[in-house]
Design an enzyme around this catalytic site. Structure first.
Site, PDB file in Angstrom:
ATOM      1  N   GLU A   1     -40.965  74.250  40.053  1.00  0.00           N
ATOM      2  CA  GLU A   1     -40.441  75.451  40.638  1.00  0.00           C
ATOM      3  C   GLU A   1     -39.887  75.510  42.142  1.00  0.00           C
ATOM      4  OE1 GLU A   1     -43.865  78.317  40.529  1.00  0.00           O
ATOM      5  OE2 GLU A   1     -45.407  76.796  41.167  1.00  0.00           O
TER       6      GLU A   1
ATOM      7  N   HIS B   1     -51.990  83.223  41.166  1.00  0.00           N
ATOM      8  CA  HIS B   1     -51.645  84.654  42.113  1.00  0.00           C
ATOM      9  C   HIS B   1     -52.484  85.870  41.322  1.00  0.00           C
ATOM     10  CE1 HIS B   1     -48.199  83.195  44.152  1.00  0.00           C
ATOM     11  NE2 HIS B   1     -47.661  82.414  43.096  1.00  0.00           N
TER      12      HIS B   1
ATOM     13  N   ASP C   1     -40.095  81.465  41.746  1.00  0.00           N
ATOM     14  CA  ASP C   1     -40.080  80.594  42.593  1.00  0.00           C
ATOM     15  C   ASP C   1     -38.842  79.537  42.608  1.00  0.00           C
ATOM     16  OD1 ASP C   1     -42.192  80.878  44.614  1.00  0.00           O
ATOM     17  OD2 ASP C   1     -43.723  80.462  42.874  1.00  0.00           O
TER      18      ASP C   1
HETATM   19  C1  3PY Z   1     -42.991  81.787  38.938  1.00  0.00           C
HETATM   20  O1  3PY Z   1     -42.246  82.343  38.253  1.00  0.00           O
HETATM   21  O2  3PY Z   1     -42.561  81.230  39.939  1.00  0.00           O
HETATM   22  C2  3PY Z   1     -44.199  81.725  38.602  1.00  0.00           C
HETATM   23  O3  3PY Z   1     -45.010  80.770  39.270  1.00  0.00           O
HETATM   24  C3  3PY Z   1     -44.919  82.378  37.402  1.00  0.00           C
HETATM   25  O4  3PY Z   1     -46.069  83.045  37.505  1.00  0.00           O
HETATM   26 MG    MG Z   2     -44.498  80.129  41.069  1.00  0.00          MG
END
Ligand code: 3PY
Ligand code: MG
Length: 259
Positions: A154, A50, A180
């Site tokens: 995630e 990101h 996420d």
């Molecule tokens: C998230 O919190 O989804 C991440 O990937 C942190 O950068």
């Molecule tokens: Mg993430």
């Protein structure tokens, strides 16, 4: 292996049971990664998923973070496992791979991080030699222990597959992406890294990592959150991001000036 080999510090310290706090770098300037990690962080993560960081800057940042005596970790974009191998050649101590949702994802990821017989990493290290303090054959025999493969958890799918992901040979640990995960666990209702469902998942993930002898890590928005998450047994915690810290510093100093 020389005492100044910064690449080697990450695996050694995590295996010794230490808790490490790392900076998070998304700005496309290697000097920012070096300057930040020198503020007594244990490691720096360069974010190619990101962040705005390109490949060349990531390679430069790995070198400059090493110059500060610290190991550099790189987060690759989703599924770009070939980039993982290239960053290891350049001296990254670990690769964090986002959206590892199944045993199959984890196997494919590990295959690019570990040399045979564990994986299928292709031979071609260059700066990794200097940062590991090892050359040729000596590096080859240590590389699978030195370079860590960290799978991001995630999604719900990843949580369901957690044990099988942790059991994949070559996967050294997991790293929670709480934003996420909050989106997934609330079925898209909110994005909230501190959501109670995320906390519940963190407890579960921490316990499973402990049971399986693997490293648990997590992204943390603040130092306070990193302290809480470390208290849950997470041993690789990031703190904020370079961009967020810059804005926070600017806001504080302006407030001090304007009252
Ligand atoms: C998230 O919190 O989804 C991440 O990937 C942190 O950068
Ligand atoms: Mg993430």
């Amino acid at each position: 292996m020389t005492a100044s080999a910064p690449l080697a510090h990450l695996a050694r310290r995590l295996r010794a049971g230490e808790t490490l706090f790392m900076s998070w770098c998304g700005m496309n300037d290697a000097a920012i990664a070096e300057a930040t990690v020198r503020e007594n962080f244990d490691a720096a993560l360069i974010d190619m998923q990101h962040g705005a960081v390109d490949f060349t800057t990531t390679v430069q940042a790995i070198g400059l973070v090493g110059l500060a005596g610290k190991p550099a970790i790189a987060r690759i974009p989703v599924g770009e496992f070939a980039t993982a191998s290239r960053l290891l050649d350049a001296g990254a101590a670990a690769i964090v791979a986002p959206m590892i949702n199944s045993e199959a994802d984890a196997k494919r990821f590990a295959s690019f991080v570990k040399f045979p017989p564990v994986g299928e990493r292709s031979w071609g290290p260059h700066r990794a030699f200097g940062l590991a303090g090892l050359e040729g054959e000596a590096y080859f025999h240590k590389a699978n222990d030195l370079h860590l493969a960290i799978a991001m958890i995630e999604t719900r799918e990843a949580l369901d597959a957690l044990d099988s992901i942790l059991d994949v040979p070559g996967i050294d640990g997991v790293f929670v992406g709480p934003s996420d995960l909050s989106i997934a666990l609330t079925k898209g209702a909110v994005v909230d890294a501190g959501h109670p469902e995320v906390d519940k998942a963190l407890d579960h993930i921490g316990a499973r990592c402990k049971a399986k002898g693997k490293v648990a890590g997590a992204f943390c928005m603040t130092g306070k959150r990193a302290k809480e998450v470390a208290a849950k047994g997470f041993r690789l915690c990031s703190i904020s991001t370079d961009g967020m810290m810059m804005r926070l510093g600017a806001r504080m100093e302006l407030k001090a000036a304007r009252g």
